[in-house]
Design a protein around this motif. Structure first.
Motif, PDB file in Angstrom:
ATOM      1  N   VAL A  65       2.346  25.476  11.836  1.00 18.04           N
ATOM      2  CA  VAL A  65       0.977  25.384  12.339  1.00 18.04           C
ATOM      3  C   VAL A  65       0.060  25.925  11.234  1.00 18.04           C
ATOM      4  N   LYS A  66      -0.584  25.020  10.536  1.00 16.06           N
ATOM      5  CA  LYS A  66      -1.428  25.403   9.411  1.00 16.06           C
ATOM      6  C   LYS A  66      -2.893  25.473   9.855  1.00 16.06           C
ATOM      7  N   VAL A  67      -3.532  26.616   9.625  1.00 19.03           N
ATOM      8  CA  VAL A  67      -4.951  26.776   9.924  1.00 19.03           C
ATOM      9  C   VAL A  67      -5.701  26.792   8.598  1.00 19.03           C
ATOM     10  N   GLN A  68      -6.419  25.712   8.337  1.00 16.36           N
ATOM     11  CA  GLN A  68      -7.193  25.590   7.103  1.00 16.36           C
ATOM     12  C   GLN A  68      -8.610  26.096   7.366  1.00 16.36           C
ATOM     13  N   VAL A  69      -9.008  27.146   6.656  1.00 17.30           N
ATOM     14  CA  VAL A  69     -10.301  27.789   6.905  1.00 17.30           C
ATOM     15  C   VAL A  69     -11.357  27.279   5.922  1.00 17.30           C
ATOM     16  N   TYR A  70     -12.532  26.969   6.473  1.00 15.89           N
ATOM     17  CA  TYR A  70     -13.687  26.553   5.669  1.00 15.89           C
ATOM     18  C   TYR A  70     -14.809  27.557   5.935  1.00 15.89           C
ATOM     19  N   PRO A  71     -14.941  28.588   5.091  1.00  7.57           N
ATOM     20  CA  PRO A  71     -15.888  29.677   5.343  1.00  7.57           C
ATOM     21  C   PRO A  71     -17.296  29.392   4.834  1.00  7.57           C
ATOM     22  N   ALA A  72     -18.228  30.250   5.245  1.00  3.24           N
ATOM     23  CA  ALA A  72     -19.574  30.313   4.679  1.00  3.24           C
ATOM     24  C   ALA A  72     -20.299  28.973   4.632  1.00  3.24           C
ATOM     25  N   GLY A  73     -20.118  28.152   5.662  1.00  2.00           N
ATOM     26  CA  GLY A  73     -20.834  26.890   5.746  1.00  2.00           C
ATOM     27  C   GLY A  73     -20.328  25.794   4.831  1.00  2.00           C
ATOM     28  N   GLN A  74     -19.121  25.914   4.296  1.00  2.13           N
ATOM     29  CA  GLN A  74     -18.579  24.910   3.393  1.00  2.13           C
ATOM     30  C   GLN A  74     -18.410  23.554   4.076  1.00  2.13           C
ATOM     31  N   LEU A  75     -18.057  23.564   5.345  1.00  2.08           N
ATOM     32  CA  LEU A  75     -17.791  22.314   6.067  1.00  2.08           C
ATOM     33  C   LEU A  75     -18.926  21.943   7.014  1.00  2.08           C
ATOM     34  N   LEU A  76     -19.465  22.940   7.735  1.00  4.72           N
ATOM     35  CA  LEU A  76     -20.502  22.677   8.733  1.00  4.72           C
ATOM     36  C   LEU A  76     -21.534  23.801   8.745  1.00  4.72           C
ATOM     37  N   SER A  77     -22.782  23.462   8.994  1.00  9.05           N
ATOM     38  CA  SER A  77     -23.805  24.482   9.202  1.00  9.05           C
ATOM     39  C   SER A  77     -23.675  25.017  10.621  1.00  9.05           C
ATOM     40  N   ASP A  78     -24.274  26.184  10.883  1.00  6.07           N
ATOM     41  CA  ASP A  78     -24.190  26.731  12.237  1.00  6.07           C
ATOM     42  C   ASP A  78     -24.903  25.828  13.240  1.00  6.07           C
ATOM     43  N   LYS A  79     -25.927  25.091  12.787  1.00  6.95           N
ATOM     44  CA  LYS A  79     -26.650  24.202  13.697  1.00  6.95           C
ATOM     45  C   LYS A  79     -25.844  22.957  14.055  1.00  6.95           C
ATOM     46  N   ASP A  80     -24.898  22.560  13.198  1.00  4.84           N
ATOM     47  CA  ASP A  80     -24.079  21.369  13.447  1.00  4.84           C
ATOM     48  C   ASP A  80     -22.713  21.692  14.052  1.00  4.84           C
ATOM     49  N   MET A  81     -22.354  22.965  14.061  1.00  4.48           N
ATOM     50  CA  MET A  81     -21.005  23.375  14.426  1.00  4.48           C
ATOM     51  C   MET A  81     -20.589  22.951  15.833  1.00  4.48           C
ATOM     52  N   ASN A  82     -21.410  23.274  16.818  1.00  3.91           N
ATOM     53  CA  ASN A  82     -20.988  23.076  18.197  1.00  3.91           C
ATOM     54  C   ASN A  82     -20.725  21.611  18.530  1.00  3.91           C
ATOM     55  N   GLN A  83     -21.614  20.738  18.097  1.00  2.33           N
ATOM     56  CA  GLN A  83     -21.433  19.324  18.383  1.00  2.33           C
ATOM     57  C   GLN A  83     -20.175  18.786  17.723  1.00  2.33           C
ATOM     58  N   SER A  84     -19.881  19.287  16.537  1.00  7.99           N
ATOM     59  CA  SER A  84     -18.677  18.851  15.846  1.00  7.99           C
ATOM     60  C   SER A  84     -17.422  19.286  16.602  1.00  7.99           C
ATOM     61  N   ILE A  85     -17.443  20.495  17.159  1.00 13.35           N
ATOM     62  CA  ILE A  85     -16.305  20.964  17.960  1.00 13.35           C
ATOM     63  C   ILE A  85     -16.161  20.113  19.216  1.00 13.35           C
ATOM     64  N   LEU A  86     -17.251  19.872  19.897  1.00  9.55           N
ATOM     65  CA  LEU A  86     -17.208  19.117  21.155  1.00  9.55           C
ATOM     66  C   LEU A  86     -16.782  17.671  20.946  1.00  9.55           C
ATOM     67  N   SER A  87     -17.155  17.090  19.816  1.00  6.77           N
ATOM     68  CA  SER A  87     -16.828  15.686  19.556  1.00  6.77           C
ATOM     69  C   SER A  87     -15.466  15.516  18.895  1.00  6.77           C
ATOM     70  N   GLY A  88     -14.865  16.622  18.455  1.00  8.65           N
ATOM     71  CA  GLY A  88     -13.582  16.536  17.782  1.00  8.65           C
ATOM     72  C   GLY A  88     -13.705  16.319  16.284  1.00  8.65           C
ATOM     73  N   GLY A  89     -14.932  16.430  15.758  1.00  5.96           N
ATOM     74  CA  GLY A  89     -15.129  16.305  14.316  1.00  5.96           C
ATOM     75  C   GLY A  89     -14.402  17.387  13.549  1.00  5.96           C
ATOM     76  N   VAL A  90     -14.266  18.547  14.172  1.00  2.00           N
ATOM     77  CA  VAL A  90     -13.446  19.637  13.644  1.00  2.00           C
ATOM     78  C   VAL A  90     -12.681  20.219  14.832  1.00  2.00           C
ATOM     79  N   GLU A  91     -11.460  20.672  14.586  1.00  2.00           N
ATOM     80  CA  GLU A  91     -10.639  21.145  15.696  1.00  2.00           C
ATOM     81  C   GLU A  91     -11.086  22.502  16.221  1.00  2.00           C
ATOM     82  N   MET A  92     -11.521  23.369  15.334  1.00  2.00           N
ATOM     83  CA  MET A  92     -11.824  24.742  15.716  1.00  2.00           C
ATOM     84  C   MET A  92     -13.018  25.249  14.912  1.00  2.00           C
ATOM     85  N   GLY A  93     -13.874  26.047  15.548  1.00  2.00           N
ATOM     86  CA  GLY A  93     -15.016  26.578  14.833  1.00  2.00           C
ATOM     87  C   GLY A  93     -15.507  27.875  15.441  1.00  2.00           C
ATOM     88  N   LEU A  94     -16.188  28.660  14.628  1.00  4.93           N
ATOM     89  CA  LEU A  94     -16.751  29.939  15.051  1.00  4.93           C
ATOM     90  C   LEU A  94     -18.267  29.845  14.982  1.00  4.93           C
TER      91      LEU A  94
END
Length: 343
Positions: free
Chosen positions: A74-103
């Motif tokens: 089970v590999k958890v690939q971390v994308y820190p400090a906004g490398q993959l998503l901004s905080d404003k885009d994070m939630n929608q990406s999680i809900l749509s499955g664009g990313v599996e996991m987000g903080l």
């Protein structure tokens, strides 16, 4: 000729033995996997906090522990400090499955689950221990259930610590001192509080604040002192007011469909490891708040700590934020406030 025939026969015997051994090994491997192994999967985890924030350290350790405990399956690939998503885009990406996991912050999740704004209701949690008790009890269970209904499985409540106010104009020693200021806000309820104090809220992501303060686009901001240190607020802001008005949480959430498709063993691994990390992060919050407030003072910021006897004035002036939460959060919001009142 006979020698060649014997050699061929011997070779065929060896091939048969090796094939039998490989078959037995494959069967053993499959049995091991079904009994104690993990199905291979890769999980992308995105977050926006600075890498040296105590929550970031806890999240990085969580990812490392999951990978190690699963033997790399089970590999958890971390994308820190906004490398993959901004905080404003994070939630929608999680809900749509664009990313599996987000903080992301509870404040930003309140646009999806309005009751999540409970963490922004001013002066609701009087100390660190009380906040932890609520999150680990019925209070937290109700919020997690509401998140699942929207399509996000809550894996962890990561304590950010208390939020404060910093500004460039003057010391904020009472709510009336906010009048006329432009303050960076992080959500609807904080915006209502800022307006109640007589200032104008300006919404922007965490990564935009330094430049906005530097260019006087805003006069001040609300944030935790840990993030203020890491985002170098001391270079662009003069005054800090510590009034512990809200105890902010960051939510580690998983896309619900992805979660439901994981083997039970993997779900258990993620849940148990997340709990370990949550406990570690909670233990760091108070120490980090105290340490970073001192660091900001040492770096030249003028720090004002609101006396405990003055807090009722701040709370009373901020009641419009309570009213806004009650209005927008529905029945669940009322239930959460009742749970708080019962304590």
């Amino acid at each position: 000729m006979k020698k060649w025939m014997k050699a061929i026969a011997l070779l065929m015997v060896l091939i048969f033995v090796l094939a039998a051994c490989n078959s037995e090994k494959a069967e053993t491997t499959e049995a091991d996997a079904s009994e104690g192994g993990y199905e291979e999967t890769t999980i992308r985890l995105a977050y926006n906090l600075p890498a040296d924030h105590h929550i970031s350290k806890g999240i990085e350790q969580f990812a490392k522990d999951v990978t190690e405990k699963s033997g790399g399956a089970v590999k958890v690939q971390v994308y820190p400090a906004g490398q993959l998503l901004s905080d404003k885009d994070m939630n929608q990406s999680i809900l749509s499955g664009g990313v599996e996991m987000g903080l992301n912050s509870s404040t930003l999740w309140s646009s999806t689950v309005p009751a999540m704004g409970i963490f922004d209701v001013p002066y609701i949690f009087e100390n660190y221990d009380k906040a932890g008790e609520f999150i680990n009890g019925e209070f937290g269970d109700k919020l997690s259930a509401a998140m699942e209904e929207k399509g996000a499985k809550v894996l962890m409540y990561a304590d950010y610590g208390y939020t404060q106010f910093a500004n460039n104009k003057r010391p904020l020693k009472s709510p009336s001192d906010f009048k006329g200021l432009k303050i960076r806000s992080i959500g609807d309820i904080p915006s209502e509080l800022i307006k109640a104090y007589g200032a104008s809220p300006v919404f922007m992501g965490g990564g935009e604040v330094y430049m906005a303060l530097q260019r006087n686009t805003v006069d001040g901001a609300t944030s935790g002192t840990t993030a203020m240190v890491q985002r170098k607020y001391d270079e662009v802001v003069k005054y800090l007011t510590i009034n512990n008005y809200a105890y902010l949480e960051f939510i580690l959430a998983v896309n619900k469909d992805f979660w439901d498709g994981l083997p039970e063993k993997t779900q258990t691994l993620l849940t148990e490891t997340a709990q370990e990390s949550e406990n570690w992060i909670r233990a760091q919050a108070k120490a980090e708040d105290e340490k970073t407030a001192k660091q900001l003072e040492e770096k030249g910021m003028e720090v004002y700590i609101v006396p405990e006897e003055d807090l009722p004035e701040w709370k009373e002036a901020g009641m419009p934020a309570w009213d806004a939460f009650t209005k927008n959060s529905g029945e669940l919001g009322k239930e959460l406030l009742e749970l708080v009142d019962e304590q």
